[in-house]
Design a protein around this motif. Structure first.
Motif, short mmCIF file in Angstrom:
data_model
loop_
_atom_site.label_atom_id
_atom_site.label_comp_id
_atom_site.label_asym_id
_atom_site.label_seq_id
_atom_site.Cartn_x
_atom_site.Cartn_y
_atom_site.Cartn_z
N MET A 77 36.55 43.40 36.35
CA MET A 77 37.94 43.65 36.75
C MET A 77 38.08 43.77 38.26
O MET A 77 39.03 43.25 38.84
N SER A 78 37.11 44.43 38.89
CA SER A 78 37.17 44.58 40.35
C SER A 78 37.01 43.24 41.05
O SER A 78 37.65 42.99 42.07
N LEU A 79 36.17 42.36 40.50
CA LEU A 79 36.02 41.02 41.08
C LEU A 79 37.32 40.22 40.94
O LEU A 79 37.71 39.51 41.87
N ASP A 80 37.98 40.35 39.79
CA ASP A 80 39.27 39.68 39.61
C ASP A 80 40.29 40.19 40.62
O ASP A 80 41.03 39.40 41.23
N LEU A 81 40.32 41.49 40.81
CA LEU A 81 41.25 42.08 41.78
C LEU A 81 40.91 41.64 43.20
O LEU A 81 41.80 41.40 44.02
N LEU A 82 39.61 41.53 43.49
CA LEU A 82 39.19 41.09 44.82
C LEU A 82 39.67 39.66 45.09
O LEU A 82 40.16 39.37 46.19
N CYS A 83 39.56 38.80 44.10
CA CYS A 83 40.06 37.42 44.26
C CYS A 83 41.56 37.43 44.54
O CYS A 83 42.04 36.69 45.41
N PHE A 84 42.29 38.26 43.83
CA PHE A 84 43.74 38.34 44.04
C PHE A 84 44.05 38.90 45.43
O PHE A 84 44.93 38.39 46.13
N ALA A 85 43.31 39.93 45.84
CA ALA A 85 43.53 40.51 47.17
C ALA A 85 43.30 39.47 48.25
O ALA A 85 44.03 39.42 49.25
N LYS A 86 42.28 38.62 48.07
CA LYS A 86 42.02 37.55 49.03
C LYS A 86 43.16 36.54 49.05
O LYS A 86 43.56 36.07 50.10
N GLN A 87 43.67 36.21 47.85
CA GLN A 87 44.77 35.23 47.76
C GLN A 87 46.02 35.70 48.50
O GLN A 87 46.70 34.90 49.13
N ILE A 88 46.30 36.99 48.41
CA ILE A 88 47.52 37.49 49.06
C ILE A 88 47.25 37.96 50.49
O ILE A 88 48.17 38.39 51.18
#
Length: 138
Positions: A97-108
């Motif tokens: 879940m943290s990796l998924d959130l990290l990808c999203f944080a990078k996208q935004i």
């Protein structure tokens, strides 16, 4: 679902201290990263009332389940993980879940959130490694 510091909280029951009274079997949410504990939001009012009465009566210990009916309340159905799960599965789920959130944080482009998530991933990675060491040493 409740989140804390980049990880979803685990649904469990625990003992909380209110002034001089220990209240057992309280539905809580627990963060596997920073170890923060929250009273489950569906029973906060009941907990506060019981804690005040128990303290007023001078009780040293009280069992939450004996005084508060919880039927019909699906307290932990919105939790991603539960205490009866294998600790390694919980940590791996938290890492995913943290990796998924990290990808999203990078996208935004939220670099502050990225750094927080990287710190949490480091903590979760350390916990995973400790669990692996325990399994191989047993």
């Amino acid at each position: 679902m409740s989140f804390c510091c980049g990880a979803s909280m685990i649904g469990t029951k625990g003992t909380l201290k209110h002034m001089r009274t220990h209240i057992h079997n309280v539905p809580i949410l627990f963060c596997p990263v920073c170890h923060r504990v929250e009273i489950h939001y569906l029973i906060e009012n009941e907990y506060e009332i019981l804690a005040e009465y128990a303290h007023g009566d001078g009780a040293a210990e009280v069992d939450f389940q004996e005084y508060v009916e919880q039927e019909g309340k699906a307290l932990h159905e919105n939790c991603v993980n539960h205490e009866n799960e294998d600790p390694m599965d919980v940590v791996l789920s938290q890492i995913d879940m943290s990796l998924d959130l990290l990808c999203f944080a990078k996208q935004i482009g939220d670099s502050e959130w990225e750094n927080e998530l990287k710190t949490r991933l480091g903590m979760l990675s350390d916990r995973r490694n400790k669990l692996r060491q325990r399994r191989t040493s047993v």
